[in-house]
Structures are given as C-alpha cells and as structure tokens.
Design a protein around this motif. Structure first.
Motif, PDB file in Angstrom:
ATOM      1  N   ALA A   9       0.891  -1.360  -0.112  1.00 37.76           N
ATOM      2  CA  ALA A   9      -0.115   0.099  -0.021  1.00 37.76           C
ATOM      3  C   ALA A   9       0.731   1.238  -0.084  1.00 37.76           C
ATOM      4  CB  ALA A   9      -0.974   0.076   1.261  1.00 37.76           C
ATOM      5  N   CYS A  10       2.259   1.124  -0.231  1.00 36.58           N
ATOM      6  CA  CYS A  10       3.029   2.374  -0.131  1.00 36.58           C
ATOM      7  C   CYS A  10       3.399   2.970  -1.360  1.00 36.58           C
ATOM      8  CB  CYS A  10       4.448   1.724   0.598  1.00 36.58           C
ATOM      9  SG  CYS A  10       5.581   3.206   0.825  1.00 36.58           S
ATOM     10  N   VAL A  11       3.198   4.342  -1.354  1.00 40.32           N
ATOM     11  CA  VAL A  11       3.644   4.921  -2.635  1.00 40.32           C
ATOM     12  C   VAL A  11       4.646   6.103  -2.316  1.00 40.32           C
ATOM     13  CG1 VAL A  11       1.668   4.382  -4.160  1.00 40.32           C
ATOM     14  CG2 VAL A  11       1.621   6.595  -2.675  1.00 40.32           C
ATOM     15  N   ARG A  12       5.485   6.386  -3.242  1.00 35.84           N
ATOM     16  CA  ARG A  12       6.280   7.733  -3.102  1.00 35.84           C
ATOM     17  C   ARG A  12       5.953   8.687  -4.266  1.00 35.84           C
ATOM     18  NH1 ARG A  12      11.244   6.768  -0.137  1.00 35.84           N
ATOM     19  NH2 ARG A  12      12.307   8.317  -1.338  1.00 35.84           N
ATOM     20  N   VAL A  21       5.945  10.265   1.329  1.00 34.21           N
ATOM     21  CA  VAL A  21       5.608   8.759   1.401  1.00 34.21           C
ATOM     22  C   VAL A  21       4.418   8.550   2.170  1.00 34.21           C
ATOM     23  CG1 VAL A  21       6.645   6.679   2.286  1.00 34.21           C
ATOM     24  CG2 VAL A  21       8.315   8.395   1.191  1.00 34.21           C
ATOM     25  N   LEU A  22       3.619   7.802   1.375  1.00 37.44           N
ATOM     26  CA  LEU A  22       2.381   7.345   2.145  1.00 37.44           C
ATOM     27  C   LEU A  22       2.362   5.793   2.535  1.00 37.44           C
ATOM     28  CD1 LEU A  22       1.446   9.126  -0.544  1.00 37.44           C
ATOM     29  CD2 LEU A  22      -0.586   9.377   0.684  1.00 37.44           C
ATOM     30  N   ASP A  23       2.012   5.527   3.850  1.00 37.46           N
ATOM     31  CA  ASP A  23       1.780   4.039   4.197  1.00 37.46           C
ATOM     32  C   ASP A  23       2.916   3.182   4.017  1.00 37.46           C
ATOM     33  OD1 ASP A  23      -0.531   4.726   5.252  1.00 37.46           O
ATOM     34  OD2 ASP A  23      -1.983   3.599   4.023  1.00 37.46           O
ATOM     35  N   PRO A  24       4.201   3.383   4.519  1.00 30.13           N
ATOM     36  CA  PRO A  24       5.151   2.286   4.676  1.00 30.13           C
ATOM     37  C   PRO A  24       4.906   1.447   5.790  1.00 30.13           C
ATOM     38  CG  PRO A  24       5.812   4.436   5.460  1.00 30.13           C
ATOM     39  CD  PRO A  24       4.430   4.496   5.236  1.00 30.13           C
ATOM     40  N   GLY A  25       4.291   0.327   5.431  1.00 31.80           N
ATOM     41  CA  GLY A  25       4.039  -0.705   6.373  1.00 31.80           C
ATOM     42  C   GLY A  25       4.954  -1.907   6.423  1.00 31.80           C
ATOM     43  N   ASN A  26       4.398  -2.674   6.996  1.00 35.00           N
ATOM     44  CA  ASN A  26       5.379  -3.988   7.156  1.00 35.00           C
ATOM     45  C   ASN A  26       5.576  -5.127   5.893  1.00 35.00           C
ATOM     46  OD1 ASN A  26       3.193  -5.541   7.643  1.00 35.00           O
ATOM     47  ND2 ASN A  26       3.491  -5.879   9.762  1.00 35.00           N
ATOM     48  N   PHE A  27       4.602  -4.688   5.109  1.00 30.78           N
ATOM     49  CA  PHE A  27       4.839  -5.704   3.573  1.00 30.78           C
ATOM     50  C   PHE A  27       5.454  -4.743   2.698  1.00 30.78           C
ATOM     51  CE2 PHE A  27       0.335  -7.631   4.245  1.00 30.78           C
ATOM     52  CZ  PHE A  27       0.798  -8.486   5.366  1.00 30.78           C
ATOM     53  N   GLU A  29       9.130  -2.472   1.619  1.00 33.69           N
ATOM     54  CA  GLU A  29      10.636  -2.563   1.363  1.00 33.69           C
ATOM     55  C   GLU A  29      10.950  -1.942   2.746  1.00 33.69           C
ATOM     56  OE1 GLU A  29       9.316  -3.039  -2.531  1.00 33.69           O
ATOM     57  OE2 GLU A  29       8.747  -1.291  -0.958  1.00 33.69           O
ATOM     58  N   GLU A  30      12.313  -2.395   3.238  1.00 34.24           N
ATOM     59  CA  GLU A  30      12.607  -2.003   4.696  1.00 34.24           C
ATOM     60  C   GLU A  30      12.936  -0.301   4.615  1.00 34.24           C
ATOM     61  OE1 GLU A  30      13.309  -2.709   7.556  1.00 34.24           O
ATOM     62  OE2 GLU A  30      12.645  -5.060   7.690  1.00 34.24           O
ATOM     63  N   ASP A  31      13.561   0.063   3.282  1.00 38.23           N
ATOM     64  CA  ASP A  31      13.917   1.558   3.094  1.00 38.23           C
ATOM     65  C   ASP A  31      12.993   2.443   2.135  1.00 38.23           C
ATOM     66  OD1 ASP A  31      14.030   0.283   0.439  1.00 38.23           O
ATOM     67  OD2 ASP A  31      16.002   1.115   0.038  1.00 38.23           O
ATOM     68  N   ALA A  32      11.594   1.986   2.228  1.00 36.65           N
ATOM     69  CA  ALA A  32      10.653   2.727   1.684  1.00 36.65           C
ATOM     70  C   ALA A  32      10.525   3.843   2.268  1.00 36.65           C
ATOM     71  CB  ALA A  32       9.092   1.852   1.671  1.00 36.65           C
ATOM     72  N   ALA A  33      10.603   4.224   3.323  1.00 37.33           N
ATOM     73  CA  ALA A  33      10.347   5.549   3.639  1.00 37.33           C
ATOM     74  C   ALA A  33      11.630   6.576   4.004  1.00 37.33           C
ATOM     75  CB  ALA A  33       9.857   5.426   5.126  1.00 37.33           C
ATOM     76  N   LEU A  34      12.861   5.887   3.839  1.00 36.93           N
ATOM     77  CA  LEU A  34      14.028   6.882   3.903  1.00 36.93           C
ATOM     78  C   LEU A  34      14.026   7.592   2.669  1.00 36.93           C
ATOM     79  CD1 LEU A  34      16.525   3.922   4.896  1.00 36.93           C
ATOM     80  CD2 LEU A  34      15.507   5.525   5.974  1.00 36.93           C
ATOM     81  N   GLY A  35      14.496   8.964   3.253  1.00 41.00           N
ATOM     82  CA  GLY A  35      14.778  10.097   2.086  1.00 41.00           C
ATOM     83  C   GLY A  35      13.370  10.922   2.005  1.00 41.00           C
ATOM     84  N   ALA A  36      12.580  10.336   2.998  1.00 36.09           N
ATOM     85  CA  ALA A  36      11.019  11.214   2.701  1.00 36.09           C
ATOM     86  C   ALA A  36      11.201  12.609   3.350  1.00 36.09           C
ATOM     87  CB  ALA A  36      10.093  10.328   3.482  1.00 36.09           C
ATOM     88  N   ASP A  37      10.757  13.660   2.871  1.00 29.73           N
ATOM     89  CA  ASP A  37      10.656  14.881   3.430  1.00 29.73           C
ATOM     90  C   ASP A  37       9.297  15.146   4.334  1.00 29.73           C
ATOM     91  OD1 ASP A  37      13.098  16.184   2.353  1.00 29.73           O
ATOM     92  OD2 ASP A  37      11.957  15.845   0.443  1.00 29.73           O
ATOM     93  N   ASP A  47       0.512  -3.227   8.102  1.00 34.14           N
ATOM     94  CA  ASP A  47       0.718  -3.452   6.697  1.00 34.14           C
ATOM     95  C   ASP A  47       0.545  -2.062   6.185  1.00 34.14           C
ATOM     96  OD1 ASP A  47      -2.320  -3.568   7.151  1.00 34.14           O
ATOM     97  OD2 ASP A  47      -2.448  -4.206   5.055  1.00 34.14           O
ATOM     98  N   HIS A  48      -0.046  -1.090   7.024  1.00 34.65           N
ATOM     99  CA  HIS A  48       0.334   0.313   6.348  1.00 34.65           C
ATOM    100  C   HIS A  48       1.140   1.393   7.517  1.00 34.65           C
ATOM    101  CE1 HIS A  48      -3.247   0.235   3.626  1.00 34.65           C
ATOM    102  NE2 HIS A  48      -3.551  -0.793   4.435  1.00 34.65           N
ATOM    103  N   PHE A  49       1.014   0.962   8.516  1.00 45.88           N
ATOM    104  CA  PHE A  49       2.194   1.659   9.683  1.00 45.88           C
ATOM    105  C   PHE A  49       3.095   0.751  10.496  1.00 45.88           C
ATOM    106  CE2 PHE A  49       1.928   2.353  14.337  1.00 45.88           C
ATOM    107  CZ  PHE A  49       2.975   3.443  14.300  1.00 45.88           C
TER     108      PHE A  49
END
Length: 210
Positions: A9-12, A21-27, A29-37, A47-49
């Motif tokens: 459910a995550c998008v950048r 970045v929206l909804d980086p959950g446990n499904f 990628e580990e680095d999905a939220a890195l680099g977000a402003d 799966d969202h948080f």
C-alpha cells in the motif's frame, strides 16, 4: 509529479526535489520511507504503519514530518516533538510542498464482529487520492486513484463499483501484496473492462509521471 509504487500500500510522490511517502507498512521494503521529506499514514494496521520504518525515516532526516490520525500519532509524538501532526476528516495542510486534503473517518468493515478503527484518506495536490483501507469517495474530482484491489475487507465487485463512483482519469493498483500472480490477470481484465477508466498496475519500484 512522479509516482513510484512500493510494495503493497506504499507509494512515493516526488515534486520539485521533495518526496512524500504514504503508508510504509511491514509488507513494504525496509527502506521505503527513507529519504522522505514528509510522511502520511492512513491508519494503524501494520501493513500500513510500521513504527520502525517511520522512526528510521524521521531519524535520517531531522526536517521530515509525519501527518496521521491520533492512534498512530500517539505512538511517535513523544520521540519527535513538533514533527508529528494529528489530522482528521476535513483537514487541509501543506506537507513538503504538497497540498493535502483529508477525507474519510472509518476503516472498511472486515466483519461485523470486529470493531471498526479510524482510517483517513489523503488527496494530494488535488489530484492523487490514497484511501487507505476504505472505499471513501472524496467530494471533489480525482485525477489518479490509488486503488486497493485485494484485502480481507473487499471483493472485486466492490472495487469495480468504487472506481465507477470516484470516476478518476486513471487508477493504479495498491494493497496488492496478497494478490497472487495467478489472480493478477483476472483482476486486471475485470477492473479494466468494467471500471470505466484507464486502469494500470505498477510493479514495486516502477514509476509513472502524473
């Protein structure tokens, strides 16, 4: 604006050198939220948080901020004072240069015996709508709908009817980690044929210019 699909459910979203970045959950990628402003979370389900992914992103960028509903904000606000903002239906705010409107209040019904939790959707720059775990219809036009295609709380007829009601110019699949490769062509064909809009699926890591 550039949209990059991450797992589930995550998008950048990227614009003018800044990243939301929206909804980086446990499904995801580990680095999905890195680099977000800026980070947005629709609700508390894992799966969202994912608290670890959010903490890592907020630690990595001391200027990054998070907007979310109360149940999530309460778990992070003490560690990041002034950087975690609580929002609800009807709120508007600017996050890293993106204009955001909040729509919706409750998670979709999983089963009548399971209490419903809060859930909000985010309309970004008046164009891209992420509903979280609900089939919320914003009270204004949507150009790009992020479409939750497979969940314990929905079925494909509801997904198709949701696309028809929102009437976006295009829809991209999200909430698809539980959808097997055998089922994907069936979903693609039926949503594409019956939804009444341009429907597409991006593989994790793939991008589209909006």
């Amino acid at each position: 604006m550039k949209l990059t699909k991450k797992s589930h459910a995550c998008v950048r979203l990227e614009k003018d050198g800044r990243t939301l970045v929206l909804d980086p959950g446990n499904f995801t990628e580990e680095d999905a939220a890195l680099g977000a402003d800026a980070l947005l979370v629709t609700h508390e389900h894992p799966d969202h948080f994912d608290e670890g992914r959010l903490r890592a992103a907020l630690d990595a960028n001391p200027a990054a901020e998070l907007w979310t509903l109360r149940s999530v904000a309460e778990q992070l606000s003490a560690a990041f004072p002034g950087r975690v903002h609580t929002v609800g239906h009807g709120d508007t705010f600017t996050a890293a240069g993106f204009d955001v409107q909040v729509h919706g209040e409750l998670h979709a019904v999983i089963h009548p015996d399971i209490p419903r939790i809060t859930n909000v959707g985010y309309l970004v720059d008046g164009a891209v709508f992420h509903p979280g775990d609900a089939l919320t219809v914003p009270d204004r036009p949507v150009d790009t709908l992020l479409l939750p295609v497979m969940a314990p709380w929905n079925k494909i007829s509801e997904v198709i009817d949701y696309v028809r009601e929102v009437k976006p110019r295009r829809a991209y699949d999200i909430h698809d980690a539980l959808l097997t490769d055998l089922a994907r062509p069936i979903y693609d064909r039926q949503i594409g044929a019956l939804g009444g809009t341009d429907h597409a699926r991006l593989a994790p890591g793939a991008s589209a210019e909006l």
